[in-house]
Scaffold this motif. Structure first.
Motif, PDB file in Angstrom:
ATOM      1  N   GLY A  38     -25.931  13.435  -4.063  1.00 39.82           N
ATOM      2  CA  GLY A  38     -27.342  13.033  -3.997  1.00 39.82           C
ATOM      3  C   GLY A  38     -27.888  12.463  -5.308  1.00 39.82           C
ATOM      4  N   LYS A  39     -27.089  12.521  -6.377  1.00 39.92           N
ATOM      5  CA  LYS A  39     -27.534  11.978  -7.672  1.00 39.92           C
ATOM      6  C   LYS A  39     -26.977  10.555  -7.853  1.00 39.92           C
ATOM      7  N   ILE A  40     -27.724   9.762  -8.612  1.00 40.14           N
ATOM      8  CA  ILE A  40     -27.328   8.361  -8.831  1.00 40.14           C
ATOM      9  C   ILE A  40     -27.244   8.070 -10.333  1.00 40.14           C
ATOM     10  N   LEU A  41     -26.116   7.493 -10.732  1.00 43.51           N
ATOM     11  CA  LEU A  41     -25.931   6.993 -12.103  1.00 43.51           C
ATOM     12  C   LEU A  41     -26.155   5.486 -12.083  1.00 43.51           C
ATOM     13  N   ALA A  42     -26.950   4.957 -13.031  1.00 44.78           N
ATOM     14  CA  ALA A  42     -27.066   3.496 -13.192  1.00 44.78           C
ATOM     15  C   ALA A  42     -26.291   3.088 -14.437  1.00 44.78           C
ATOM     16  N   THR A  43     -25.393   2.109 -14.289  1.00 46.45           N
ATOM     17  CA  THR A  43     -24.670   1.572 -15.442  1.00 46.45           C
ATOM     18  C   THR A  43     -25.253   0.196 -15.750  1.00 46.45           C
ATOM     19  N   LEU A  44     -25.918   0.100 -16.892  1.00 42.88           N
ATOM     20  CA  LEU A  44     -26.565  -1.158 -17.303  1.00 42.88           C
ATOM     21  C   LEU A  44     -25.786  -1.711 -18.482  1.00 42.88           C
ATOM     22  N   PHE A  45     -24.935  -2.681 -18.220  1.00 45.49           N
ATOM     23  CA  PHE A  45     -24.056  -3.211 -19.271  1.00 45.49           C
ATOM     24  C   PHE A  45     -24.478  -4.637 -19.610  1.00 45.49           C
ATOM     25  N   PHE A  46     -25.136  -4.761 -20.773  1.00 45.72           N
ATOM     26  CA  PHE A  46     -25.579  -6.055 -21.284  1.00 45.72           C
ATOM     27  C   PHE A  46     -24.480  -6.698 -22.129  1.00 45.72           C
ATOM     28  N   GLU A  47     -23.338  -6.020 -22.238  1.00 44.44           N
ATOM     29  CA  GLU A  47     -22.167  -6.522 -22.971  1.00 44.44           C
ATOM     30  C   GLU A  47     -20.938  -6.187 -22.144  1.00 44.44           C
ATOM     31  N   VAL A  67     -23.339   5.379  -7.620  1.00 46.35           N
ATOM     32  CA  VAL A  67     -23.504   4.502  -8.788  1.00 46.35           C
ATOM     33  C   VAL A  67     -24.182   3.205  -8.383  1.00 46.35           C
ATOM     34  N   ILE A  68     -25.150   2.767  -9.210  1.00 48.25           N
ATOM     35  CA  ILE A  68     -25.713   1.422  -9.074  1.00 48.25           C
ATOM     36  C   ILE A  68     -25.655   0.772 -10.462  1.00 48.25           C
ATOM     37  N   GLY A  69     -25.960  -0.523 -10.558  1.00 46.51           N
ATOM     38  CA  GLY A  69     -26.025  -1.113 -11.893  1.00 46.51           C
ATOM     39  C   GLY A  69     -25.569  -2.552 -11.930  1.00 46.51           C
ATOM     40  N   PHE A  70     -25.438  -3.072 -13.158  1.00 46.88           N
ATOM     41  CA  PHE A  70     -24.931  -4.437 -13.343  1.00 46.88           C
ATOM     42  C   PHE A  70     -23.983  -4.463 -14.538  1.00 46.88           C
ATOM     43  N   SER A  71     -23.019  -5.395 -14.444  1.00 48.09           N
ATOM     44  CA  SER A  71     -22.057  -5.529 -15.530  1.00 48.09           C
ATOM     45  C   SER A  71     -22.260  -6.840 -16.273  1.00 48.09           C
ATOM     46  N   ASP A  72     -23.260  -7.610 -15.824  1.00 46.69           N
ATOM     47  CA  ASP A  72     -23.548  -8.891 -16.469  1.00 46.69           C
ATOM     48  C   ASP A  72     -25.064  -9.064 -16.443  1.00 46.69           C
ATOM     49  N   SER A  73     -25.678  -9.017 -17.597  1.00 45.01           N
ATOM     50  CA  SER A  73     -27.146  -9.025 -17.630  1.00 45.01           C
ATOM     51  C   SER A  73     -27.722 -10.327 -17.076  1.00 45.01           C
ATOM     52  N   LYS A  74     -26.896 -11.379 -16.986  1.00 48.59           N
ATOM     53  CA  LYS A  74     -27.389 -12.659 -16.423  1.00 48.59           C
ATOM     54  C   LYS A  74     -27.780 -12.486 -14.954  1.00 48.59           C
ATOM     55  N   TYR A  94     -35.023   4.418  -9.700  1.00 42.53           N
ATOM     56  CA  TYR A  94     -33.975   4.366  -8.679  1.00 42.53           C
ATOM     57  C   TYR A  94     -32.784   5.269  -8.993  1.00 42.53           C
ATOM     58  N   ALA A  95     -32.689   5.731 -10.253  1.00 40.56           N
ATOM     59  CA  ALA A  95     -31.481   6.474 -10.665  1.00 40.56           C
ATOM     60  C   ALA A  95     -31.883   7.748 -11.393  1.00 40.56           C
ATOM     61  N   ASP A  96     -30.956   8.712 -11.431  1.00 38.23           N
ATOM     62  CA  ASP A  96     -31.209   9.998 -12.093  1.00 38.23           C
ATOM     63  C   ASP A  96     -30.747   9.995 -13.540  1.00 38.23           C
ATOM     64  N   ILE A  97     -29.886   9.052 -13.895  1.00 36.46           N
ATOM     65  CA  ILE A  97     -29.329   8.998 -15.249  1.00 36.46           C
ATOM     66  C   ILE A  97     -28.839   7.574 -15.494  1.00 36.46           C
ATOM     67  N   ILE A  98     -28.921   7.116 -16.750  1.00 34.63           N
ATOM     68  CA  ILE A  98     -28.566   5.726 -17.087  1.00 34.63           C
ATOM     69  C   ILE A  98     -27.526   5.730 -18.202  1.00 34.63           C
ATOM     70  N   ALA A  99     -26.463   4.950 -18.026  1.00 27.76           N
ATOM     71  CA  ALA A  99     -25.532   4.658 -19.124  1.00 27.76           C
ATOM     72  C   ALA A  99     -25.726   3.190 -19.480  1.00 27.76           C
ATOM     73  N   MET A 100     -25.997   2.919 -20.746  1.00 28.02           N
ATOM     74  CA  MET A 100     -26.394   1.560 -21.125  1.00 28.02           C
ATOM     75  C   MET A 100     -25.620   1.064 -22.346  1.00 28.02           C
ATOM     76  N   ARG A 101     -25.067  -0.138 -22.228  1.00 26.99           N
ATOM     77  CA  ARG A 101     -24.456  -0.820 -23.380  1.00 26.99           C
ATOM     78  C   ARG A 101     -25.275  -2.053 -23.684  1.00 26.99           C
ATOM     79  N   HIS A 102     -25.505  -2.293 -24.983  1.00 19.13           N
ATOM     80  CA  HIS A 102     -26.362  -3.429 -25.361  1.00 19.13           C
ATOM     81  C   HIS A 102     -25.882  -3.985 -26.706  1.00 19.13           C
ATOM     82  N   PRO A 103     -25.935  -5.309 -26.899  1.00 20.17           N
ATOM     83  CA  PRO A 103     -25.491  -5.862 -28.183  1.00 20.17           C
ATOM     84  C   PRO A 103     -26.428  -5.533 -29.344  1.00 20.17           C
ATOM     85  N   LYS A 104     -27.677  -5.185 -29.035  1.00 17.92           N
ATOM     86  CA  LYS A 104     -28.644  -4.918 -30.127  1.00 17.92           C
ATOM     87  C   LYS A 104     -28.608  -3.452 -30.525  1.00 17.92           C
TER      88      LYS A 104
END
Ligand code: CP
Length: 305
Positions: A38-47, A67-74, A94-104
């Motif tokens: 019932g839990k959702i992880l969002a993977t937001l990968f800007f790199e 799991v939801i998310g994007f692997s290409d920020s475009k 939409y999600a219970d936890i976020i894993a995020m990669r970012h160039p900045k």
């Protein structure tokens, strides 16, 4: 702990708890297979990423979550000019936890202030990569049975290698650690690591250029890729990229008990012939990344088996 932005937010006791949990997950995967239903992880990968994103996703599926998310920020509304804060505030609905990669550098910290759910830094620019550090610590602990009294050599791009910065910071807190920092002069570790971490805490270290001369002293050899994407000048990258190439021949004087790690991806810095050497454990390290991330997700979501 609500987020994981920098490994230094975790005490050594908290790290050991996660390592112990990961070891139990490895031994008893069934016990954990439904704890995040019932839990959702969002993977937001800007790199780009292979290991970090997919190990997070595999970890969440291994816990029975989604799991939801994007692997290409475009493909996200970032390409229309949306800010990091607005993006994560939206994803937090939409999600219970976020894993995020970012160039900045610092972007995951900014995100953690508006997400409304736990945020994990999955790598920010040349700064930090705390879940790789947890992976590295689990790998060393499984090989050596301890995180103390080790001579650790880092070799390659120590300037831009965020995994190096996080692991030096984390290991500096264990007893009897010595560092040998092997790099060309242009790719030495940033000065703040030397002054604020090593010198401030009286940690023994050497900065050298020769891998061969250092080899016999090492318990751990942590090889790194020269980070092309962080160079301003392609000519400098081309000049430096093959400074160190680990081959079976260069391991002749190494200890039998040496462990060779690499956060991967590898480009040219470890010959594939080294993969057959039992001291090469970088693919075991890849596998460990899933289990420690399972333990981390459980901790941040406050779920138990
Ligand atoms: N070690 C690591 O961060 O690999 P990826 O870039 O493939 O995620």
């Amino acid at each position: 702990m609500n987020n994981l932005i920098d490994i230094m937010e975790m005490s050594t006791e908290e790290i050991q708890e996660l390592i112990d949990k990961a070891l139990d997950i490895i031994d008893n995967p069934q016990k954990y297979s439904d704890v995040c239903r019932g839990k959702i992880l969002a993977t937001l990968f800007f790199e780009p990423s292979t290991r970090t994103r997919l190990s997070f996703e595999s970890a969440m599926y291994g816990l029975g979550g989604n799991v939801i998310g994007f692997s290409d920020s475009k493909s996200s509304s970032t390409s229309k000019g949306e800010s990091v804060s607005d993006t994560v505030r939206t994803v937090g609905c939409y999600a219970d936890i976020i894993a995020m990669r970012h160039p900045k550098e610092g972007a995951p910290l900014v995100a953690s202030r508006s997400a409304g759910v736990p945020v994990i830094n999955a790598g920010d620019g040349g700064h930090n990569h705390p879940t790789q550090t947890l992976t590295d610590l689990l790998t060393i602990y499984r090989e050596k049975g301890t995180l103390e009294n080790l001579t650790v050599g880092f070799c390659g791009d120590l300037k831009f290698g965020r995994t190096v910065h996080s692991l030096i910071s984390a290991m500096s807190r264990y007893k009897g650690i010595r560092f040998i920092l092997i790099s060309p002069e242009e790719l030495q570790v940033p000065r703040y690591i030397i002054t604020d971490i090593l010198e401030k805490n009286n940690i023994p270290y050497e900065e050298v250029t020769s891998l061969e001369d250092s080899m016999p002293k090492l318990d751990i050899l942590y090889m790194t890729r020269v980070q092309r994407e962080r160079f301003f000048n392609e000519a400098d990258y081309m000049r430096l990229k093959d400074t160190y190439i680990l081959t079976p021949d260069k391991l002749r004087n190494a200890k039998e008990s040496l462990s060779i790690l690499h956060p991967l991806p590898r480009v040219n810095e470890i010959s594939v012939a080294v993969d057959k050497d039992p001291r090469a454990i970088y693919f075991k390290q890849v596998a460990n990344g899933k289990y420690i991330r399972m333990a981390l997700i459980m901790k941040l979501l406050e779920v138990n088996a």
